[in-house]
Design a protein around this motif. Structure first.
Motif, PDB file in Angstrom:
ATOM      1  N   ILE A 128       0.799  -1.224   0.000  1.00 18.35           N
ATOM      2  CA  ILE A 128       0.000   0.000   0.000  1.00 18.35           C
ATOM      3  C   ILE A 128       0.827   1.267   0.000  1.00 18.35           C
ATOM      4  O   ILE A 128       0.298   2.354  -0.010  1.00 18.35           O
ATOM      5  N   GLY A 129       2.151   1.152   0.080  1.00 15.39           N
ATOM      6  CA  GLY A 129       2.982   2.329  -0.030  1.00 15.39           C
ATOM      7  C   GLY A 129       3.175   3.111   1.238  1.00 15.39           C
ATOM      8  O   GLY A 129       3.822   4.142   1.230  1.00 15.39           O
ATOM      9  N   LYS A 130       2.631   2.675   2.349  1.00 20.22           N
ATOM     10  CA  LYS A 130       2.808   3.403   3.606  1.00 20.22           C
ATOM     11  C   LYS A 130       4.098   2.949   4.272  1.00 20.22           C
ATOM     12  O   LYS A 130       4.168   2.741   5.474  1.00 20.22           O
ATOM     13  N   PHE A 131       5.119   2.805   3.474  1.00 15.20           N
ATOM     14  CA  PHE A 131       6.414   2.292   3.924  1.00 15.20           C
ATOM     15  C   PHE A 131       6.944   3.069   5.123  1.00 15.20           C
ATOM     16  O   PHE A 131       7.366   2.483   6.107  1.00 15.20           O
ATOM     17  N   ALA A 132       6.897   4.384   5.062  1.00 13.17           N
ATOM     18  CA  ALA A 132       7.458   5.205   6.141  1.00 13.17           C
ATOM     19  C   ALA A 132       6.647   5.080   7.426  1.00 13.17           C
ATOM     20  O   ALA A 132       7.198   5.217   8.507  1.00 13.17           O
ATOM     21  N   GLU A 133       5.349   4.805   7.319  1.00  9.12           N
ATOM     22  CA  GLU A 133       4.538   4.642   8.516  1.00  9.12           C
ATOM     23  C   GLU A 133       4.658   3.243   9.097  1.00  9.12           C
ATOM     24  O   GLU A 133       4.610   3.057  10.307  1.00  9.12           O
ATOM     25  N   SER A 168      -1.698  -4.968  -5.681  1.00  3.95           N
ATOM     26  CA  SER A 168      -2.882  -5.259  -4.868  1.00  3.95           C
ATOM     27  C   SER A 168      -3.962  -4.209  -5.087  1.00  3.95           C
ATOM     28  O   SER A 168      -3.673  -3.059  -5.420  1.00  3.95           O
ATOM     29  N   GLN A 169      -5.196  -4.630  -4.886  1.00  4.98           N
ATOM     30  CA  GLN A 169      -6.313  -3.692  -4.957  1.00  4.98           C
ATOM     31  C   GLN A 169      -6.202  -2.662  -3.844  1.00  4.98           C
ATOM     32  O   GLN A 169      -6.506  -1.493  -4.034  1.00  4.98           O
ATOM     33  N   GLU A 170      -5.723  -3.082  -2.691  1.00  2.00           N
ATOM     34  CA  GLU A 170      -5.519  -2.169  -1.570  1.00  2.00           C
ATOM     35  C   GLU A 170      -4.544  -1.048  -1.957  1.00  2.00           C
ATOM     36  O   GLU A 170      -4.773   0.122  -1.655  1.00  2.00           O
ATOM     37  N   GLY A 171      -3.481  -1.403  -2.656  1.00  2.00           N
ATOM     38  CA  GLY A 171      -2.525  -0.411  -3.136  1.00  2.00           C
ATOM     39  C   GLY A 171      -3.162   0.533  -4.143  1.00  2.00           C
ATOM     40  O   GLY A 171      -2.946   1.750  -4.097  1.00  2.00           O
ATOM     41  N   MET A 172      -3.949  -0.012  -5.056  1.00  2.00           N
ATOM     42  CA  MET A 172      -4.641   0.801  -6.049  1.00  2.00           C
ATOM     43  C   MET A 172      -5.569   1.801  -5.357  1.00  2.00           C
ATOM     44  O   MET A 172      -5.547   2.992  -5.660  1.00  2.00           O
ATOM     45  N   ASP A 173      -6.352   1.328  -4.407  1.00  2.00           N
ATOM     46  CA  ASP A 173      -7.274   2.213  -3.679  1.00  2.00           C
ATOM     47  C   ASP A 173      -6.508   3.303  -2.935  1.00  2.00           C
ATOM     48  O   ASP A 173      -6.918   4.471  -2.934  1.00  2.00           O
ATOM     49  N   TYR A 174      -5.397   2.934  -2.307  1.00  2.00           N
ATOM     50  CA  TYR A 174      -4.594   3.895  -1.552  1.00  2.00           C
ATOM     51  C   TYR A 174      -4.079   5.019  -2.453  1.00  2.00           C
ATOM     52  O   TYR A 174      -4.219   6.197  -2.142  1.00  2.00           O
ATOM     53  N   TYR A 175      -3.502   4.654  -3.612  1.00  2.00           N
ATOM     54  CA  TYR A 175      -2.933   5.676  -4.492  1.00  2.00           C
ATOM     55  C   TYR A 175      -3.990   6.490  -5.221  1.00  2.00           C
ATOM     56  O   TYR A 175      -3.788   7.665  -5.501  1.00  2.00           O
ATOM     57  N   ILE A 176      -5.119   5.905  -5.520  1.00  6.65           N
ATOM     58  CA  ILE A 176      -6.224   6.681  -6.118  1.00  6.65           C
ATOM     59  C   ILE A 176      -6.702   7.723  -5.114  1.00  6.65           C
ATOM     60  O   ILE A 176      -6.966   8.871  -5.468  1.00  6.65           O
ATOM     61  N   SER A 177      -6.793   7.340  -3.841  1.00  6.37           N
ATOM     62  CA  SER A 177      -7.274   8.274  -2.822  1.00  6.37           C
ATOM     63  C   SER A 177      -6.272   9.405  -2.587  1.00  6.37           C
ATOM     64  O   SER A 177      -6.652  10.504  -2.191  1.00  6.37           O
ATOM     65  N   LYS A 178      -4.978   9.164  -2.833  1.00  6.73           N
ATOM     66  CA  LYS A 178      -3.970  10.219  -2.659  1.00  6.73           C
ATOM     67  C   LYS A 178      -4.023  11.181  -3.827  1.00  6.73           C
ATOM     68  O   LYS A 178      -3.590  12.287  -3.776  1.00  6.73           O
TER      69      LYS A 178
END
Length: 178
Positions: A128-133, A168-178
């Protein structure tokens, strides 16, 4: 077609996890006409640092030796930070003009985008890309200024690469929301 995968692993001695499995599967199912390579790090003392090693499926360029098994760990400089520096310093020695780069972590794209992009870049975002968190085992990742910097880098890289693959769909949703 020459494709160089960029990931801080060697797919043998320090290659746990989903990203290494993903790269192995790409190599396994690649066309015989594709020239596939991996620029990474090694945990095998038999590998020669800075020299391409070849096996039956892909070429491997170890940029430095590490015994660390994780990209983030307590104490010292994180492996990815050391790897980014090594990519930056060595890219002129191993990067042909006619290759495609397939990069498997957002921050690893920086050496190939600055000062300017010369090769086509595919970025695969694993997760999901929240690597830093999520990475809390190193003191830097707990600092708000570091998370701010990481998100600025993330935004810059995403705008500059040629293609993005989200696994992942979770990653897609995360980046669309950003």
């Amino acid at each position: 077609m020459k494709i160089i995968h960029i990931f801080a692993s060697d797919l043998k001695s320090i290659s746990e996890g989903g990203i290494a499995t993903y790269i192995r599967e790409i190599i396994k199912h690649a066309s015989s006409q594709a020239d596939i390579s991996l620029a990474g790090v090694t945990g095998d003392s038999k590998d020669v640092i800075g020299e391409w090693n070849s096996n039956e499926r892909f070429n491997f360029l170890p940029l430095f030796y590490t015994s660390q098994h994780h990209l983030t760990y307590t104490g010292g400089i994180p492996l990815n930070a050391r790897f980014i520096w090594s990519l930056w310093v060595n890219k002129g020695n191993f990067l042909p003009k006619d290759c495609i780069l397939h990069i498997h972590r957002i921050e690893l794209a920086l050496p190939f985008l600055l000062p300017r992009k010369k090769n086509p870049i595919i970025l695969t975002i694993h997760g999901i890309g929240k690597f830093a968190e999520l990475a809390t085992t190193h003191i830097l990742f707990n600092k708000s200024w570091f998370r701010y910097l990481y998100y600025k880098i993330e935004s810059f890289v995403i705008r500059k690469v040629d293609r993005i693959i989200l696994v992942s769909q979770e990653g897609m949703d995360y980046y669309i929301s950003k």
